[in-house]
Scaffold this active site. Structure first.
Site, PDB file in Angstrom:
ATOM      1  N   ASP A   1      -1.838   8.619  -3.768  1.00  0.00           N
ATOM      2  CA  ASP A   1      -2.195   7.842  -2.591  1.00  0.00           C
ATOM      3  C   ASP A   1      -3.318   6.892  -2.998  1.00  0.00           C
ATOM      4  OD1 ASP A   1      -3.247   6.766  -0.301  1.00  0.00           O
ATOM      5  OD2 ASP A   1      -3.179   8.623   0.868  1.00  0.00           O
TER       6      ASP A   1
ATOM      7  N   LYS B   1      -4.320  -0.917   2.797  1.00  0.00           N
ATOM      8  CA  LYS B   1      -5.672  -1.475   2.979  1.00  0.00           C
ATOM      9  C   LYS B   1      -5.853  -2.892   2.405  1.00  0.00           C
ATOM     10  CE  LYS B   1      -8.409   2.379   4.470  1.00  0.00           C
ATOM     11  NZ  LYS B   1      -7.914   3.743   4.285  1.00  0.00           N
TER      12      LYS B   1
ATOM     13  N   PHE C   1      -7.285  12.579   2.746  1.00  0.00           N
ATOM     14  CA  PHE C   1      -6.877  11.814   3.926  1.00  0.00           C
ATOM     15  C   PHE C   1      -5.658  10.984   3.579  1.00  0.00           C
ATOM     16  CE2 PHE C   1      -6.896   8.203   6.847  1.00  0.00           C
ATOM     17  CZ  PHE C   1      -6.955   8.876   8.054  1.00  0.00           C
TER      18      PHE C   1
END
Ligand SMILES: *Cc1c(COP(=O)(O)O)cnc(C)c1O
Length: 411
Positions: free
Chosen positions: A224, A253, A139
């Site tokens: 990532d 995040k 993702f």
């Protein structure tokens, strides 16, 4: 609190129906506790999806928010500002990177990373080296480029032609990588632990192999770390507990503890391929977000805090092992630090959401990672009392789901 003009029902009337939020409406938080609009209290193991790494309403972050909030929020990239320069220096002191680009989300950080990789390949090797290698179940965000690079086809289908030059391989399969990565490959993008895909850690040998293949074929390795970064695994970035250094790292995040900010970190050499005007953003690098992130990075890079992440991670794994002894519902518990996934046994496959809902009823918030995995991504400084009390509640919720399943006529 408890404004009668808006309720959970209102969501179904006024919002684009892209989400299906819980039945209760959170109103206020402090540390690892949340209270809803009815005054009910929850212990938070979700952390706003691995975001609120210092918990809710952290006093030092509130102080920065108020101080910077009364000075300057936004100025635009025609000017620079002190908080963003200090934040870049801090991140570069902590990592392999010499240069930072700031955005507002993980997807935008990845968008910048992928565009940089394409640009580097174009300038170094010409127009044919465009292939981006990514992995099944990965993702990377929801912009059209990042969602196409992500390894869950259901998210990019039905929106017209996807960008060309993207290849998906099985994760942790070095043979497949060896067969595919070659002269046309411009970049490989990988999560050190697949978060949304089910909390699946990369094999150290897989990451080492990708590094070697990238070096061999002049491709860039992008990590990532949007979910694994900023202390989540007990290391400031997860790559720091591997023997692999990426060329580009993306982070978001937890970086703003809930204030939207993301970053792409890279080297001097690669950054030089992004010249003035080649890429950009309106809000990215604004002084308010940068000031908050600067404080987040200062607090989370403390070795004692990172040690505490590993201790709490072990404590949660021990709790899950105890619950599994009682109920036998997990086939595997995996992950690192405070990114933990518990995979349900065949008997409970597809029912992660049922456990999530039962936990909420008993006053505990957690996450799922797909239909079969319960995911824990709480505050990195969660008080141990909250952790213990939270697991009492989770135990009751599991008991209820398991009991109801035993009573139900078999389907
Ligand atoms: C959450 C996530 C993203 C997307 O971040 P957004 O801020 O939602 O755009 C990208 N990559 C990984 C690994 C993530 O977990």
């Amino acid at each position: 609190m408890n404004d009668p003009t808006v309720t959970r029902q209102t969501f179904d009337e006024v919002m684009v129906p892209l989400f299906s939020p819980a039945a209760f409406v959170p109103d206020r938080g402090a540390g690892s506790r949340i209270w809803d609009t009815q005054g009910r209290e929850y212990i938070d193991f979700a952390g706003g999806i691995a975001v609120t790494a210092l918990g809710h309403a952290h006093p030092e972050l509130l102080k920065v928010l108020h101080e910077q909030g009364s000075k300057l929020w936004h100025i635009g990239n025609g000017y620079t500002n002190e908080p963003v320069l200090r934040l870049a220096k801090r991140l570069e002191d902590l990592t392999f990177a010499d240069r930072a680009f700031f955005a507002n989300s993980g997807a935008e950080a990845n968008e910048a990373a992928l565009k940089l990789a394409r640009r580097v390949a174009f300038e170094r090797h010409g127009a044919d080296k465009v292939e981006i290698v990514s992995f099944a179940q990965s993702f990377h965000g929801r912009t059209f480029f990042t969602v196409s690079v992500g390894g869950q086809p259901k998210y990019s289908e039905g929106f017209g032609p996807v960008p060309a030059g993207i290849v998906h391989l099985p994760y942790n399969d070095l043979d497949a990588a060896r067969k595919t990565i070659g002269t046309k490959t411009c970049a490989v993008i990988v999560e050190p632990i697949q978060g949304e895909g089910g909390v699946i850690p990369a094999d150290p040998a897989f990451l080492r192999g990708l590094r070697e293949l990238c070096d061999q074929h002049g491709a860039l390795l992008i990590f990532d770390e949007v979910q694994t970064g900023v202390g989540r695994t007990g290391y400031f970035y997860a790559y720091q507990d591997t023997d692999v250094t990426p060329d580009i790292l993306t982070t978001a995040k937890a970086l703003g503890n809930g204030f939207p900010i993301g970053a792409m970190l890279t080297t001097n050499e690669l950054a030089a391929h992004f010249k003035v005007g080649v890429h950009g953003t309106t809000y990215g690098g604004n002084p308010l977000g940068a000031a908050i992130a600067e404080k987040v990075v200062e607090l989370i890079s403390d070795p004692d805090l990172l040690e505490g992440v590993r201790l709490r991670g072990d404590a949660i794994k021990a709790k899950l092992a105890q619950l599994n002894k009682r109920f036998g519902i997990f086939s595997e518990v995996r992950g690192k630090g405070l990114l933990i996934g518990a995979e349900l046994t065949d008997a409970y496959k597809g029912r992660a959401k049922d456990f999530l809902t039962a936990c909420a009823t008993h006053g505990a918030m957690l996450l799922i990672a797909g239909p079969d995995v319960l995911r824990f991504a709480p505050s990195l400084v969660m008080p141990l009392d909250d952790l213990n009390e939270g697991f009492e509640r989770i135990g009751k919720a599991i008991e209820e789901v398991v009991g109801a399943t035993a009573e139900a006529p078999s389907r």
